[in-house]
Design an enzyme around this catalytic site. Structure first.
Site, PDB file in Angstrom:
ATOM      1  N   TYR A  45      24.704  38.607  42.922  1.00  0.00           N
ATOM      2  CA  TYR A  45      25.382  36.968  43.029  1.00  0.00           C
ATOM      3  C   TYR A  45      26.235  37.183  44.083  1.00  0.00           C
ATOM      4  O   TYR A  45      25.538  37.215  44.567  1.00  0.00           O
ATOM      5  CB  TYR A  45      26.477  38.228  41.791  1.00  0.00           C
ATOM      6  N   LYS A 159      23.188  40.534  48.061  1.00  0.00           N
ATOM      7  CA  LYS A 159      24.215  40.746  46.840  1.00  0.00           C
ATOM      8  C   LYS A 159      23.716  41.120  45.547  1.00  0.00           C
ATOM      9  O   LYS A 159      23.990  40.454  44.728  1.00  0.00           O
ATOM     10  CB  LYS A 159      25.003  39.626  47.585  1.00  0.00           C
ATOM     11  N   GLU A 191      30.882  49.133  56.901  1.00  0.00           N
ATOM     12  CA  GLU A 191      31.477  47.440  55.966  1.00  0.00           C
ATOM     13  C   GLU A 191      32.894  48.187  55.140  1.00  0.00           C
ATOM     14  O   GLU A 191      32.153  49.598  55.215  1.00  0.00           O
ATOM     15  CB  GLU A 191      30.311  46.824  55.580  1.00  0.00           C
ATOM     16  N   LEU A 215      26.104  43.664  54.094  1.00  0.00           N
ATOM     17  CA  LEU A 215      26.098  42.140  53.284  1.00  0.00           C
ATOM     18  C   LEU A 215      27.019  41.452  54.773  1.00  0.00           C
ATOM     19  O   LEU A 215      27.670  41.494  55.602  1.00  0.00           O
ATOM     20  CB  LEU A 215      27.268  42.366  52.353  1.00  0.00           C
TER      21      LEU A 215
HETATM   22  N1  PDD Z   1      32.105  41.103  47.954  1.00  0.00           N
HETATM   23  N2  PDD Z   1      30.567  43.001  51.740  1.00  0.00           N
HETATM   24  C1  PDD Z   1      30.540  43.876  50.606  1.00  0.00           C
HETATM   25  C2  PDD Z   1      30.039  45.272  49.941  1.00  0.00           C
HETATM   26  C3  PDD Z   1      31.153  42.903  49.774  1.00  0.00           C
HETATM   27  O1  PDD Z   1      30.946  42.790  48.262  1.00  0.00           O
HETATM   28  C4  PDD Z   1      31.816  41.759  50.006  1.00  0.00           C
HETATM   29  C5  PDD Z   1      32.272  40.169  49.374  1.00  0.00           C
HETATM   30  C6  PDD Z   1      32.058  41.228  51.616  1.00  0.00           C
HETATM   31  C7  PDD Z   1      32.334  40.025  52.073  1.00  0.00           C
HETATM   32  O2  PDD Z   1      31.453  39.279  52.371  1.00  0.00           O
HETATM   33  P1  PDD Z   1      32.333  37.884  51.367  1.00  0.00           P
HETATM   34  O3  PDD Z   1      33.261  36.913  53.096  1.00  0.00           O
HETATM   35  O4  PDD Z   1      31.323  36.321  51.364  1.00  0.00           O
HETATM   36  O5  PDD Z   1      33.089  37.429  50.921  1.00  0.00           O
HETATM   37  C8  PDD Z   1      31.007  41.998  52.766  1.00  0.00           C
HETATM   38  C9  PDD Z   1      33.316  39.673  46.680  1.00  0.00           C
HETATM   39  C10 PDD Z   1      34.218  39.502  47.048  1.00  0.00           C
HETATM   40  C11 PDD Z   1      32.821  40.653  45.384  1.00  0.00           C
HETATM   41  O6  PDD Z   1      32.265  40.938  45.849  1.00  0.00           O
HETATM   42  O7  PDD Z   1      33.631  40.229  45.224  1.00  0.00           O
END
Ligand code: PDD
Length: 296
Positions: A45, A159, A191, A215
């Protein structure tokens, strides 16, 4: 691309959805119980920010999406320019000004066997969410977080839809009236459950290198490559342990939907002097500027 059914005769509908080449509404999407996303979490996703009615940094999200598909060995059946157009149409038709587009691709629909069934086609789902006002409050006032053990697999750079450890961690944080849970492998900070983590020490910004175990967040990438340099702030990517984190002057976490969230307390320990620090504030301001400018 297969012929899509044009979203004609639909008024601006926040709940507009796209599923397998048809526009519909979220409650009308019909997903088979034999979708592998449903029983194996076998899919990937992306979540892309919508700012003032436009997608922000969409090309970054699409690059990461195709990488996730490659690593999961899910065939790409749709081209980046088609996905870009779909994002634009959904945002436009939804009328959502500030929110995010959710995009999910599962391996496909087939009777339940673990290995890949032959001849199945990936299922593509997209819809638009409005911003959660709670996140804007956190960005303004700061957040408290807890720490938890990272019990995830060895490919957190993908992801993937498999988010059970993240879900359990986020719920644990909620029960403790905290906004996020920072995951540790042993002594090492990885993280958040849905965010990346930064700390400030000696005026320098530190964050963990993005390898297979976290991620590679788009917000993280933009802070490292654009926002911090334009604020004249040095970034060092290196591993952070508990002792180092405890000496942070400032800590914040980042994600597409949350932006930059200052952290004022980790477990029972106050971060710095317990207020939002100058580096975090400067980065928040510059990041808001970047969003206002827009980024393909
Ligand atoms: N989540 N680390 C994890 C485990 C994440 O699920 C996310 C983002 C991030 C930050 O990534 P980015 O800056 O590309 O959004 C880091 C999304 C927003 C979600 O699962 O809804």
């Amino acid at each position: 691309m297969e012929q899509t059914v044009a979203p004609v005769e639909m008024k601006k509908r926040k709940d507009i959805a796209f599923y397998n080449y048809e526009y519909t509404t979220l409650d009308q999407v019909k997903i088979s119980p034999l979708d592998r996303g449903y029983y194996f979490g076998d899919g990937v996703y992306e979540v892309t920010k919508v700012h003032n009615g436009k997608c922000f940094a969409l090309s970054y999200h699409l690059d990461r999406l195709y990488r996730s598909l490659r690593l999961m060995k899910i065939p790409a059946t749709i081209a980046p320019d088609e996905l870009t157009e779909l994002h634009d149409v959904l945002v436009e038709e939804s009328g959502v000004q500030n929110g995010s587009v959710y995009l999910q691709i599962t391996r496909g629909t087939a009777p339940r066997v673990h290995d890949f069934p032959e001849g199945i086609t990936p299922n593509i789902l997209m819809y638009v969410n409005e911003d959660n006002p709670h996140k804007a409050e956190l960005a303004k006032n700061g957040a408290h977080v807890i720490t938890i053990d990272d019990i995830r697999w060895q490919h957190c750079d993908v992801k993937s839809l498999n988010l059970i450890p993240n879900v359990l961690g986020a719920e644990k944080a909620r029960q403790k009236k905290c906004a996020e849970a920072f995951q540790f492998r042993g002594d090492e900070l990885m993280e958040g459950t849905s965010s990346n983590v930064f700390m400030v020490r000696d005026g320098i910004l530190w964050t963990r290198p993005a390898d297979d175990l976290i991620l590679k967040g788009i917000t993280r990438q933009l802070i490292i490559t654009k926002v911090a340099p334009s604020c004249g702030i040095t970034v060092i990517e290196r591993k952070i342990d508990r002792e180092y984190l405890a000496k942070a002057e400032e800590v914040f976490y980042t994600s597409t939907t949350a932006g930059i969230i200052p952290v004022l307390k980790i477990d029972k320990e106050t971060v710095g002097d317990g207020t939002i620090g100058p580096v975090t504030k400067a980065l928040q301001e510059r990041y808001a500027g970047l969003m206002a400018e827009g980024l393909p």
